[in-house]
Design an enzyme around this catalytic site. Structure first.
Site, short mmCIF file in Angstrom:
data_model
loop_
_atom_site.label_atom_id
_atom_site.label_comp_id
_atom_site.label_asym_id
_atom_site.label_seq_id
_atom_site.Cartn_x
_atom_site.Cartn_y
_atom_site.Cartn_z
N ASP A 61 0.74 -1.17 -0.18
CA ASP A 61 -0.10 -0.12 -0.05
C ASP A 61 0.86 1.37 0.06
O ASP A 61 1.69 1.42 0.88
CB ASP A 61 -1.02 -0.12 1.19
CG ASP A 61 -1.80 -0.86 1.37
OD1 ASP A 61 -2.89 -0.61 1.96
OD2 ASP A 61 -1.76 -2.18 0.79
N HIS A 80 -1.02 4.51 -0.83
CA HIS A 80 -1.97 5.41 -0.11
C HIS A 80 -1.18 6.88 -0.04
O HIS A 80 -1.61 7.77 0.55
CB HIS A 80 -2.20 5.35 1.33
CG HIS A 80 -3.01 4.11 1.58
ND1 HIS A 80 -4.55 4.13 1.01
CD2 HIS A 80 -3.10 3.03 2.15
CE1 HIS A 80 -5.11 2.89 1.27
NE2 HIS A 80 -4.25 2.27 2.24
N ASN A 87 -8.49 -2.49 -2.72
CA ASN A 87 -9.84 -2.03 -2.32
C ASN A 87 -10.16 -0.43 -2.40
O ASN A 87 -11.34 -0.17 -2.74
CB ASN A 87 -10.48 -2.73 -1.03
CG ASN A 87 -9.62 -2.23 0.09
OD1 ASN A 87 -8.15 -2.16 0.08
ND2 ASN A 87 -10.49 -1.54 1.06
N HIS A 88 -9.14 0.16 -2.45
CA HIS A 88 -9.14 1.53 -2.57
C HIS A 88 -9.37 2.08 -4.20
O HIS A 88 -9.36 3.26 -4.18
CB HIS A 88 -8.13 2.39 -1.75
CG HIS A 88 -8.53 2.38 -0.45
ND1 HIS A 88 -9.15 3.74 0.15
CD2 HIS A 88 -8.30 1.56 0.60
CE1 HIS A 88 -9.32 3.43 1.54
NE2 HIS A 88 -9.04 2.22 1.74
N HIS A 106 -3.04 -4.52 2.38
CA HIS A 106 -4.14 -4.28 3.03
C HIS A 106 -4.13 -3.85 4.55
O HIS A 106 -5.19 -3.28 4.89
CB HIS A 106 -4.90 -5.39 2.68
CG HIS A 106 -6.32 -5.07 2.94
ND1 HIS A 106 -7.17 -4.14 2.47
CD2 HIS A 106 -7.56 -5.80 3.64
CE1 HIS A 106 -8.42 -4.24 2.64
NE2 HIS A 106 -8.63 -5.18 3.37
N ASP A 125 -23.51 14.18 -5.68
CA ASP A 125 -22.90 15.29 -6.67
C ASP A 125 -22.33 14.71 -7.69
O ASP A 125 -21.18 14.48 -7.95
CB ASP A 125 -21.92 16.17 -5.63
CG ASP A 125 -21.18 17.19 -6.52
OD1 ASP A 125 -20.05 17.04 -6.16
OD2 ASP A 125 -21.68 17.44 -7.59
N SER A 184 -19.14 18.55 -8.65
CA SER A 184 -18.77 19.78 -8.79
C SER A 184 -18.49 20.62 -7.46
O SER A 184 -18.08 21.57 -7.28
CB SER A 184 -19.99 20.60 -9.19
OG SER A 184 -21.14 20.29 -8.20
N ASN A 201 -25.45 31.75 0.94
CA ASN A 201 -25.47 32.96 0.14
C ASN A 201 -26.77 32.60 -0.69
O ASN A 201 -26.96 33.15 -1.85
CB ASN A 201 -24.22 32.91 -0.89
CG ASN A 201 -24.28 31.46 -1.57
OD1 ASN A 201 -24.87 30.31 -1.55
ND2 ASN A 201 -23.33 31.21 -2.51
N GLU A 254 -18.31 23.30 2.94
CA GLU A 254 -18.78 24.24 4.03
C GLU A 254 -19.78 23.69 5.01
O GLU A 254 -19.57 23.78 6.09
CB GLU A 254 -19.71 25.28 3.28
CG GLU A 254 -19.88 26.69 4.04
CD GLU A 254 -20.72 27.62 3.15
OE1 GLU A 254 -20.26 28.61 2.94
OE2 GLU A 254 -21.85 27.45 2.95
#
Lengths: 164, 703
Positions: free
Chosen positions: B172, B174, B233-234, B441, B615, B619, B657, B666
């Site tokens: 790994d 990462h 797995n990632h 792993h 999303d 974005s 906003n 945020e």
């Protein structure tokens, strides 16, 4: 009356201590089969607040080890540890003694030790350090700039978080 | 020597032995602290993965159980349609880089294709020395070429150590670029004389995942017969949403990040699953199970099975959403023995813990599918037979962990794959005529660890993974004798500066902070537990009771008494703890409706992942409508009662906003936990509650 309260006290004490011992033991029971590696015995002692010497540890281990398997079972560990507790065999060392010990080694009373001096004592006297232990101690405690060991500063680190 | 005042004539010899005793016990206690610190990080890491699996299960459950008319179903189909595979030709148009211009001021590396060795090396140098980013045009081009290459590779790479070549295997990484650079520095870069196998989990958590991928892919293109990549797995776009890779790419490539991510999604699905060396050594990311069959795996269509569908046991792609639901219905009675009712009673079910129920079903399914495959397959046509078992076989390869006991049981800690024992290893090796399994792993303190009679080697190449000083990394060299030769290292200039004592302390502080967050997240359960010990309602509990209560809620198996001084500062002189006061020591930065607070905080990572799934165009914003719908989903999943007004209030608070869309970053900022009393350490922790932290590392003086 006094006897009753004393034995009641003893029982309470035992439960508390039992929990403590069990906790320390289980922390090292990695296979979850009620045994710990004999190499961990020292760590278990220290985590409980005792200060055995290496000789003490060897003696204890030889008495409780499971037929040279390299492991100690809880059933043998518990009675042996209880004995250690009741007989107060390895009492903790007071902080002040540690300071005085350093001061004894600091013959010129400079407030610090040079790495060579400390190495000399640690690797030649008492129960000598291995090279690895010595290197680690020096790396940890030698002041970066002055290359000295200011033991007064070192001691608080050694004595931090002793209470469980 | 007992306690008491020393005389002035204390001999030096006794002084020495006293200091030795003292030092040794200090080292031993520090070792204990290191151990439980490790334990904290690991258990929280794995519970994060478990949460991920639960999320998959939940999404799958929704697929099963929503009727066409529901709003939620639209949301789900919206999610899954976007994440579906389309025809390759369409994708090639979408990924076209040709209209992306490289401006004159760009001072980074320029790539031409076919790629040369000098360009690959130049890429490494650029990243190492000048910390430059590769321009998105070149990124897309490089990825496209990689995709084309990967499509031609088999599921299982087969390589040999002929001509006395030593093969280097890495675990790994990462996103920790310095570790890869350190390996190249010590061992040399990939070349004809220096073949490499990279064993998965290249991305997530660290901050330079994309750079690592670009380097690995560049060398893969230059030396296709000498560089081998296994999937981890990632290497999964949904996992990336939670663990940071998606964010990293979007931040580094603001204009073209979405395209890059979509292309990577396809690349990940085309990564090979394993590598076999000299027909004797198997290298794969997670591990095996008692049903792993390399023959089946070699024949499968690997790119069409993806983690999210593996979890929900969907059969084959490409399929439209409708046919998927038909498949679910066909198997409904098998997988969900109890009918769950119509949509109306579904609302009432919000009080039930769906996630647990699904998990139980999942375990049953895993068990059942392992033992009853013939029965299940009998219902389906033969050609599909193998692929039905394929999803969980791949899951096993990427998620499993070895255990010391014999047997094979579901991996409940991670929520996917299994735990397999030495007997399974023995059997597997014999059946396939192999002698060693090399896998990754799991983080190991020394960077590697043997188990199962030295027949399984775990290899981990991301040093300082949990925090500076936490562990070494390692890589393996394998010559024709197939005896593993291990090299360890520890990256980061910081490690050299910190003493051993300091690095333990630092890691410990990070771990304790993470732990405090976990405790805060379970506040009500803890209060309940404390009250049980405090029958007279004094607001106080003894130290022992505090420890018992905490363990009964957290189930982390930690030495709480030892940790107490780090976690609780309000212990009074009688040795009791004021538990109400304890919770006041930490608070959240923003004000959110208090009744939601704790549940949200606990599941903030899942919450964020769901937001990022919703999303779909990556974005960083989701519409108010999607936001509301997500909450409704979540309220079911987390068994929360949440009214429409509460959701609206929440939305209004967050959409500062008032432009009708929510900034995810945020929103997550609200879940940053601050300690009133202690100073927060801002190390390279992966477990921060907010998303913006990963990108703020640049300015962090502690790095």
């Amino acid at each position: 009356m006094a006897e009753n309260s004393k034995s009641a006290e003893a029982t309470v004490l035992n439960t508390k201590i039992l929990k403590k011992l069990k906790g320390a033991f289980q922390a090292f029971d990695t296979k979850s089969d009620n045994t710990v590696d004999i190499k961990e015995i020292g760590t278990i002692f220290y985590s409980l607040g005792f200060f055995p010497t290496q000789a003490d540890l060897q003696k204890f281990t030889s008495e409780v080890e499971d037929e040279r398997s390299g492991y100690i079972h809880w059933d043998r560990f518990l009675p042996a540890m209880t004995k250690v507790l009741l007989e107060d065999k390895f009492p903790p060392i007071a902080d002040e003694l540690l300071l005085q010990a350093f001061e004894v080694l600091d013959i010129e009373k400079r407030g610090y030790l040079k790495p060579e001096e400390l190495t000399n004592y640690m690797t030649k006297e008492g129960e000598p350090f291995t090279q690895e232990e010595m290197d680690e101690m020096l790396t940890a405690f030698t002041d970066e700039e002055k290359k000295h060991i200011y033991y007064k500063d070192v001691i608080p680190h050694l004595t931090l978080e002793r209470k469980m | 020597v007992g306690s008491g005042k020393l005389g002035t004539s204390y001999p030096a010899k006794l002084a020495a032995i006293l200091i030795q005793r003292w030092y040794r016990q200090y080292v031993a206690r520090r070792e204990m602290r290191r151990r439980y610190t490790w334990h904290i990080f690991q258990s929280i890491e794995y519970s994060g993965e478990q949460a991920q699996i639960k999320l998959y299960n939940f999404l799958g459950y929704l697929m099963d159980n929503f009727t066409p008319s529901s709003n939620e179903r639209n949301l789900i189909s919206h999610i899954f349609r976007e994440n579906e595979v389309c025809r390759d030709a369409e994708w090639e148009r979408y990924f076209c880089y040709k209209n992306i211009e490289v401006p004159e001021i760009y001072s980074g590396p320029h790539l031409t294709f076919p790629l040369t060795v000098e360009e690959a090396v130049g890429l490494v140098e650029a990243f190492r020395n000048k910390k430059q980013q590769l321009h998105s045009r070149y990124v897309l081009q490089l990825l496209l070429e990689t995709w084309k290459l990967l499509r031609m590779l088999p599921n299982i790479n087969r390589i040999s150590t002929c001509h006395s070549k030593e093969i280097t295997i890495c675990g790994d990484l990462h996103g920790q670029l310095e570790d890869l650079l350190l390996i190249f520095y010590k061992n040399g870069m990939p070349s004809l004389e220096k073949p490499y196998v990279f064993n998965g989990d290249f991305v997530d958590r660290g901050r330079d995942s994309i750079e690592i991928l670009l380097i690995l892919f560049a060398f893969l293109l230059v030396y296709p017969s000498n560089v081998y990549l296994n999937r981890g797995n990632h290497e999964d776009h949904i996992v990336n949403l939670r663990y940071g890779f998606t964010k990293e790419v979007l931040n580094k490539y603001k204009m073209h990040g979405k395209r890059i991510l979509k292309l990577l999604q396809k690349i990940f699905s085309w990564l090979p699953l394993a590598t076999v060396i000299d027909q004797k050594v198997l290298v794969l990311h997670g591990g095996i199970s008692d049903s792993t069959d390399l023959g089946v795996l070699a024949r499968a269509d690997r790119h069409i099975v993806r983690n999210q569908h593996v979890m929900t046991k969907v059969v084959i792609f490409p399929l439209s959403l409708q046919s998927i639901s038909r498949v679910f219905q066909r198997r409904a009675s098998f997988t969900y023995p109890k009918p769950l009712g119509t949509r109306d009673c579904f609302q009432n079910r919000s009080l039930q813990d769906f996630s647990d129920r699904i998990r139980v079903n999942m375990e049953n399914q895993l068990e059942l599918s392992r033992r009853e495959e013939p029965t299940l397959n009998a219902q389906i046509n033969k050609p599909e037979q193998e692929s039905l078992s394929l999803p969980h076989q791949i899951l096993d390869l990427l998620w499993s962990d070895p255990m010391t006991q014999d047997g094979c049981i579901p991996n409940e800690v991670r929520g996917g794959g299994c735990y397999w024992g030495p007997d399974v290893t023995e059997d597997f090796l014999n059946r396939h005529n192999l002698q060693l399994i090399i896998r990754s792993h799991e983080c190991k303190q020394e960077g590697y660890e043997f188990c199962h009679n030295r027949k399984v080697l775990t290899l981990f190449s991301a040093s300082n993974y949990y925090d500076v000083g936490s562990n070494r990394g390692a890589y393996v060299k394998l010559g024709p004798d197939l005896v593993p030769y291990l090299i360890q290292y520890q990256a980061s200039s910081m490690t050299r500066e910190l003493t051993v004592r300091q690095s333990v302390g630092r890691t410990e502080r990070s771990a304790l902070r993470v732990l405090r967050e976990q405790l805060f997240a379970h506040k009500s359960d803890l209060l309940c537990a404390f009250r049980k010990f405090d029958s007279e309602n004094t607001g106080l509990v003894s130290l022992n009771d505090w420890a018992s209560a905490v363990e009964s809620v957290m189930h982390l198996d930690l030495p709480w008494r030892m940790l107490r001084s780090q976690l609780v500062t309000c212990k009074n002189s009688e040795g009791t703890i004021d538990y109400y006061e304890w919770f006041n020591e930490s608070q959240l930065s923003k004000h959110i409706d208090q009744s939601l607070l704790e549940t949200l905080y606990r599941h903030r990572s899942t919450l964020e992942t769901i937001f990022r799934i919703v999303d779909t165009d990556n974005s960083g914003f989701i519409s108010m409508q999607d936001f509301r719908q997500t909450w409704k989903l979540l309220s079911v999943y987390l068994k929360m009662e949440i009214t429409d007004e509460a959701i609206s209030d929440l939305a209004i608070t967050i959409d500062s906003n008032h432009d009708g869309s929510i900034d995810i970053d945020e929103f997550m900022e609200a879940f940053r936990l601050t300690d009133k009393k202690s100073r927060l350490e801002r190390g390279r922790s992966m477990f921060m509650g907010t998303t913006s932290d990963l990108t703020k590392l640049e300015g962090d003086p502690n790095i």
